[in-house]
Structure formats: C-alpha cells, structure tokens
Design a protein around this motif. Structure first.
Motif, PDB file in Angstrom:
ATOM      1  N   GLU A 151       0.819  -1.216   0.000  1.00 23.10           N
ATOM      2  CA  GLU A 151       0.000   0.000   0.000  1.00 23.10           C
ATOM      3  C   GLU A 151       0.851   1.264   0.000  1.00 23.10           C
ATOM      4  N   LEU A 174       1.666   3.212  -3.172  1.00 18.66           N
ATOM      5  CA  LEU A 174       0.606   3.905  -3.888  1.00 18.66           C
ATOM      6  C   LEU A 174       0.257   5.261  -3.267  1.00 18.66           C
ATOM      7  N   HIS A 175       1.106   5.748  -2.385  1.00 22.05           N
ATOM      8  CA  HIS A 175       0.886   7.053  -1.749  1.00 22.05           C
ATOM      9  C   HIS A 175       2.173   7.875  -1.813  1.00 22.05           C
ATOM     10  N   ALA A 221      -2.191  10.009  -9.638  1.00 22.01           N
ATOM     11  CA  ALA A 221      -1.907   8.615  -9.298  1.00 22.01           C
ATOM     12  C   ALA A 221      -0.423   8.517  -8.972  1.00 22.01           C
ATOM     13  N   GLU A 224      -3.593  -0.146 -10.525  1.00 22.11           N
ATOM     14  CA  GLU A 224      -4.166   0.011  -9.188  1.00 22.11           C
ATOM     15  C   GLU A 224      -4.147   1.477  -8.764  1.00 22.11           C
ATOM     16  N   ALA A 225      -3.054   2.170  -9.048  1.00 22.06           N
ATOM     17  CA  ALA A 225      -2.986   3.597  -8.712  1.00 22.06           C
ATOM     18  C   ALA A 225      -4.041   4.378  -9.489  1.00 22.06           C
ATOM     19  N   SER A 234      -6.864   3.237 -10.576  1.00 21.13           N
ATOM     20  CA  SER A 234      -8.201   2.887 -10.090  1.00 21.13           C
ATOM     21  C   SER A 234      -8.597   3.734  -8.883  1.00 21.13           C
ATOM     22  N   ARG A 235      -7.631   4.279  -8.199  1.00 23.56           N
ATOM     23  CA  ARG A 235      -7.935   5.106  -7.028  1.00 23.56           C
ATOM     24  C   ARG A 235      -8.391   6.508  -7.393  1.00 23.56           C
ATOM     25  N   ILE A 236      -8.065   6.946  -8.625  1.00 18.35           N
ATOM     26  CA  ILE A 236      -8.525   8.269  -9.042  1.00 18.35           C
ATOM     27  C   ILE A 236      -9.582   8.181 -10.137  1.00 18.35           C
ATOM     28  N   PRO A 294     -11.900   4.936 -11.078  1.00 12.67           N
ATOM     29  CA  PRO A 294     -12.171   3.510 -10.878  1.00 12.67           C
ATOM     30  C   PRO A 294     -12.427   2.719 -12.162  1.00 12.67           C
ATOM     31  N   GLY A 305      -9.125   2.036 -13.982  1.00 10.22           N
ATOM     32  CA  GLY A 305      -8.336   1.081 -13.211  1.00 10.22           C
ATOM     33  C   GLY A 305      -8.871  -0.328 -13.320  1.00 10.22           C
ATOM     34  N   ARG A 306     -10.190  -0.495 -13.186  1.00  5.41           N
ATOM     35  CA  ARG A 306     -10.783  -1.837 -13.286  1.00  5.41           C
ATOM     36  C   ARG A 306     -10.553  -2.436 -14.665  1.00  5.41           C
TER      37      ARG A 306
END
Length: 146
Positions: A24, A27-28, A83, A103-104, A106-108, A110, A113-114
């Motif tokens: 995790e 991704l930040h 991202a 994945e990054a 998908s956080r901004i 979705p 990302g999917r």
C-alpha cells in the motif's frame, strides 16, 4: 483438560489470497514538509506539463525528484487528482509495474483502473492461455498452439 492455544498439527484451511499483493505504501506519495525550499519554478514547469500526455522528470539520485513531485501533488490536491507509484528494483517486471500503475489509476478513476486490471489478468495468447482454455473445454490444442 482443553487448551485455548491452537494445536500445531492443524493445517491452515482458509484460502490464501489469489490476487496480486500490493504494498500500500507504494501507492501514496511521501508526506511533505512545509519547511521545504520554495520550488515555484519547478511547480510552474510541472503545471505546464500537466496538460500533456506524459511529463518525464529526470535528475541524478538525491536531487529531489520525489520531494518536488510529492510537494506538487499535495499543492494540486484540490485542482487535480494524481496517481502515485513508488518503484524499486523489485518492480523490474512489466506485469508487476503495470499492475501497480492500474491500481494507482483505479484510485482516481475507478473505471479505467478496473478495465486496466482486467486486461492485465486476461489470458494472453502465446503464453498458454488459449491452449489451456481449449484443453479445459475438452478440445486439445493443435500442435504449435500455445
């Protein structure tokens, strides 16, 4: 007498996770400090590049690339989403790299990302995907198919 401690001879019966395992923290962006040197000229260059498809930031090790990008992302938080993926030598694998990128994203966004993650997980011709699927369906693959 019964013991509340688990027996060592019992086997694990719960399924293990089957998807990719993400760190995790990759991704930040790192936390920024308000006491950083003013980088307004670099922020202006990043702002100018934000409208382009790709902005590449290069400099030797230790010149502050991560710091300036993290500070710029923090300053832009209310104006645009970003991202973030932190990479290291262990990420020198295309599937791992693009899985982290998807994945990054998908956080901004979705949906993007999917869709990206689904495409990465789909069987790929030439890697046994089609042949394996045909065999599971009861149709052996022709010679040379794989």
């Amino acid at each position: 007498m019964t013991s509340s401690r688990p027996s060592h001879d019992k086997r694990r019966t719960d399924p293990l996770p089957t998807g990719p395992v993400f760190l995790e923290t990759k991704l930040h962006p790192p936390a920024t400090d308000a006491r950083l040197v003013d980088r307004s000229r670099l922020f202006e260059l990043l702002d100018a590049g934000a409208g382009r498809r790709l902005t590449l930031v290069t400099a030797p090790t230790g010149f502050g690339k991560t710091t300036v990008l993290a500070a710029w992302c923090a300053a832009q938080r209310d104006r645009r989403a970003a991202a973030w993926v932190s990479l290291d030598a262990g990420d020198n694998d295309p599937l791992r790299l693009w899985t982290y990128v998807a994945e990054a994203l998908s956080r901004i966004h979705p949906t993007v990302g999917r869709q990206s993650l689904a495409a990465l997980r789909a069987p790929r011709p030439g890697r046994g995907g089609l042949a394996a699927a045909a065999e599971r369906a009861g149709h052996p693959a022709a010679p040379g198919d794989s």
